[in-house]
Write a protein that holds these residues in place. Structure first.
Motif, PDB file in Angstrom:
ATOM      1  N   LEU A  44       0.905  -1.324  -0.117  1.00 50.45           N
ATOM      2  CA  LEU A  44       0.078   0.026   0.141  1.00 50.45           C
ATOM      3  C   LEU A  44       0.800   1.284   0.058  1.00 50.45           C
ATOM      4  N   GLU A  45       1.860   1.216   0.664  1.00 49.98           N
ATOM      5  CA  GLU A  45       3.024   2.410   0.841  1.00 49.98           C
ATOM      6  C   GLU A  45       3.664   2.524  -0.617  1.00 49.98           C
ATOM      7  N   ALA A  46       4.097   1.421  -1.105  1.00 51.37           N
ATOM      8  CA  ALA A  46       4.676   1.637  -2.490  1.00 51.37           C
ATOM      9  C   ALA A  46       3.712   2.087  -3.431  1.00 51.37           C
ATOM     10  N   ALA A  47       2.498   1.478  -3.464  1.00 52.34           N
ATOM     11  CA  ALA A  47       1.497   2.002  -4.353  1.00 52.34           C
ATOM     12  C   ALA A  47       1.147   3.573  -4.328  1.00 52.34           C
ATOM     13  N   LEU A  48       1.028   4.039  -3.183  1.00 50.21           N
ATOM     14  CA  LEU A  48       0.535   5.308  -2.850  1.00 50.21           C
ATOM     15  C   LEU A  48       1.539   6.330  -3.466  1.00 50.21           C
ATOM     16  N   LYS A  49       2.768   5.862  -3.133  1.00 46.23           N
ATOM     17  CA  LYS A  49       4.027   6.665  -3.797  1.00 46.23           C
ATOM     18  C   LYS A  49       3.997   6.664  -5.132  1.00 46.23           C
ATOM     19  N   LEU A  50       3.705   5.713  -5.964  1.00 47.03           N
ATOM     20  CA  LEU A  50       3.763   5.555  -7.235  1.00 47.03           C
ATOM     21  C   LEU A  50       2.387   6.212  -7.727  1.00 47.03           C
ATOM     22  N   PHE A  51       1.342   6.036  -7.147  1.00 54.46           N
ATOM     23  CA  PHE A  51       0.067   6.867  -7.549  1.00 54.46           C
ATOM     24  C   PHE A  51       0.308   8.313  -7.576  1.00 54.46           C
ATOM     25  N   GLU A  88       1.625  -3.722 -13.012  1.00 55.93           N
ATOM     26  CA  GLU A  88       3.184  -4.232 -13.027  1.00 55.93           C
ATOM     27  C   GLU A  88       4.061  -3.361 -12.468  1.00 55.93           C
ATOM     28  N   ASP A  89       3.666  -1.864 -12.840  1.00 58.03           N
ATOM     29  CA  ASP A  89       4.399  -0.956 -11.818  1.00 58.03           C
ATOM     30  C   ASP A  89       4.580  -1.195 -10.373  1.00 58.03           C
ATOM     31  N   ILE A  90       3.338  -1.276  -9.955  1.00 55.83           N
ATOM     32  CA  ILE A  90       3.191  -1.502  -8.649  1.00 55.83           C
ATOM     33  C   ILE A  90       4.006  -2.721  -7.913  1.00 55.83           C
ATOM     34  N   ALA A  91       3.664  -3.701  -8.855  1.00 56.38           N
ATOM     35  CA  ALA A  91       4.552  -5.045  -8.317  1.00 56.38           C
ATOM     36  C   ALA A  91       5.986  -4.661  -8.476  1.00 56.38           C
ATOM     37  N   GLU A  92       6.415  -3.939  -9.320  1.00 52.63           N
ATOM     38  CA  GLU A  92       7.920  -3.684  -9.185  1.00 52.63           C
ATOM     39  C   GLU A  92       8.389  -2.798  -8.130  1.00 52.63           C
ATOM     40  N   ALA A  93       7.641  -1.834  -7.773  1.00 53.55           N
ATOM     41  CA  ALA A  93       7.790  -1.128  -6.416  1.00 53.55           C
ATOM     42  C   ALA A  93       7.764  -1.857  -5.506  1.00 53.55           C
ATOM     43  N   SER A  94       6.917  -2.770  -5.408  1.00 52.36           N
ATOM     44  CA  SER A  94       6.701  -3.807  -4.143  1.00 52.36           C
ATOM     45  C   SER A  94       7.802  -4.674  -4.183  1.00 52.36           C
ATOM     46  N   LEU A  95       8.545  -4.858  -5.192  1.00 49.00           N
ATOM     47  CA  LEU A  95       9.561  -6.087  -5.290  1.00 49.00           C
ATOM     48  C   LEU A  95       8.879  -7.400  -5.193  1.00 49.00           C
ATOM     49  N   LEU A  96       7.874  -7.331  -5.971  1.00 49.18           N
ATOM     50  CA  LEU A  96       6.916  -8.465  -6.138  1.00 49.18           C
ATOM     51  C   LEU A  96       6.719  -8.638  -7.692  1.00 49.18           C
ATOM     52  N   THR A  97       6.661 -10.174  -8.120  1.00 44.76           N
ATOM     53  CA  THR A  97       6.369 -10.359  -9.341  1.00 44.76           C
ATOM     54  C   THR A  97       4.610  -9.845  -9.650  1.00 44.76           C
ATOM     55  N   ARG A  98       4.202  -9.758 -10.919  1.00 40.92           N
ATOM     56  CA  ARG A  98       2.860  -9.451 -10.989  1.00 40.92           C
ATOM     57  C   ARG A  98       1.845 -10.325 -10.441  1.00 40.92           C
ATOM     58  N   ALA A  99       2.083 -11.828 -10.572  1.00 39.52           N
ATOM     59  CA  ALA A  99       1.419 -12.784  -9.979  1.00 39.52           C
ATOM     60  C   ALA A  99       1.523 -12.952  -8.487  1.00 39.52           C
ATOM     61  N   GLY A 100       2.573 -12.569  -7.937  1.00 33.89           N
ATOM     62  CA  GLY A 100       2.749 -12.409  -6.614  1.00 33.89           C
ATOM     63  C   GLY A 100       1.888 -11.251  -5.973  1.00 33.89           C
ATOM     64  N   LEU A 101       1.651 -10.053  -6.690  1.00 38.15           N
ATOM     65  CA  LEU A 101       0.858  -9.065  -6.305  1.00 38.15           C
ATOM     66  C   LEU A 101      -0.632  -9.248  -6.436  1.00 38.15           C
ATOM     67  N   TYR A 102      -0.783 -10.202  -7.450  1.00 38.62           N
ATOM     68  CA  TYR A 102      -2.538 -10.385  -7.597  1.00 38.62           C
ATOM     69  C   TYR A 102      -2.559 -11.283  -6.292  1.00 38.62           C
ATOM     70  N   LYS A 103      -1.824 -11.716  -5.631  1.00 44.85           N
ATOM     71  CA  LYS A 103      -2.151 -12.726  -4.642  1.00 44.85           C
ATOM     72  C   LYS A 103      -2.829 -11.901  -3.449  1.00 44.85           C
ATOM     73  N   TYR A 104      -2.267 -10.511  -3.385  1.00 47.08           N
ATOM     74  CA  TYR A 104      -2.869  -9.538  -2.205  1.00 47.08           C
ATOM     75  C   TYR A 104      -3.767  -8.875  -3.062  1.00 47.08           C
ATOM     76  N   PHE A 105      -3.843  -8.372  -4.272  1.00 43.79           N
ATOM     77  CA  PHE A 105      -4.775  -7.298  -4.594  1.00 43.79           C
ATOM     78  C   PHE A 105      -5.080  -7.906  -6.277  1.00 43.79           C
ATOM     79  N   PRO A 106      -6.273  -8.265  -6.524  1.00 41.42           N
ATOM     80  CA  PRO A 106      -6.544  -8.518  -8.012  1.00 41.42           C
ATOM     81  C   PRO A 106      -6.583  -7.482  -8.914  1.00 41.42           C
ATOM     82  N   ASP A 107      -6.721  -6.233  -8.519  1.00 37.06           N
ATOM     83  CA  ASP A 107      -6.736  -5.009  -9.531  1.00 37.06           C
ATOM     84  C   ASP A 107      -6.496  -3.724  -8.684  1.00 37.06           C
TER      85      ASP A 107
END
Length: 206
Positions: free
Chosen positions: A26-33, A44-63
């Motif tokens: 959430l903190e990484a996404a807020l900074k990116l937004f 994909e940007d949010i995943a990269e900023a969070s040091l996750l793969t896109r699939a890894g991010l989807y485990k937390y948030f689908p969109d």
């Protein structure tokens, strides 16, 4: 987001780790937004900023919409807890209104990027449906209801309507910044005094 409410079971180590990771996203996404705007930042940007793969991010948030909803819940909960703490120390109606006003104005000033996001994402109309925002509204309404019951506030309208009048005063600076496009010329101290004057006493000199 990490406070333990009464009657809640203690978190397991796995739950604590998941909550910590969610908070980091959430903190990484807020900074990116804030840098790219809601529309400009991709998952994909949010995943990269969070040091996750896109699939890894989807485990937390689908969109992005779900992520924004969680972000809104997080920030609203923080503000609610700050107000609750101050209200616990306030005794008179004026002290309670001042506590609500100061904490909200400070929070609003310290979280400009978050409020900019809300306006740019067009999500303000969704706030009323958010359970956390509803809980904050109930908290503010309780102060108004108590004031009416004690004869300190004239029952000119339902408590909910009086509460929304207060809310509109509290968030006027975000409207100026994000809708009207200019920085408010007043300080937090000046705004606090003005809101107290208008809300509690009116603007007439008699």
């Amino acid at each position: 987001m990490n406070s333990t409410r009464a009657n809640e079971k203690p978190q397991t180590l796995r739950e604590k780790r998941q909550e910590k990771r969610t908070q980091e996203i959430l903190e990484a996404a807020l900074k990116l937004f804030d840098e790219k705007g809601y529309a400009g930042a991709s998952m994909e940007d949010i995943a990269e900023a969070s040091l996750l793969t896109r699939a890894g991010l989807y485990k937390y948030f689908p969109d992005k919409a779900k992520l924004l909803g969680a972000m809104r819940t997080w920030k609203t909960h923080v503000l609610q807890e700050r107000i609750e703490t101050r209200l616990g120390l306030a005794k008179t109606l004026q002290e309670k209104v001042r506590a609500i006003t100061e904490e909200t104005l400070l929070f609003e000033n310290d979280n400009r990027g978050f409020f900019r996001l809300l306006f740019s994402a067009g999500s303000l109309t969704e706030l009323d449906a958010d359970e956390t925002f509803a809980a904050l509204s109930v908290l503010l309404s309780q102060v108004i209801v108590e004031g009416i019951e004690r004869g300190e506030i004239a029952p000119l309208a339902p408590a909910e309507e009086i509460t929304m009048m207060l809310v509109s005063l509290l968030f006027k600076n975000s409207i100026k910044r994000n809708v009207l496009g200019y920085e408010p010329p007043t300080t937090i101290e000046q705004d606090t005094a003005l809101i107290e004057k208008v809300f509690l006493h009116g603007i007439l000199t008699t």
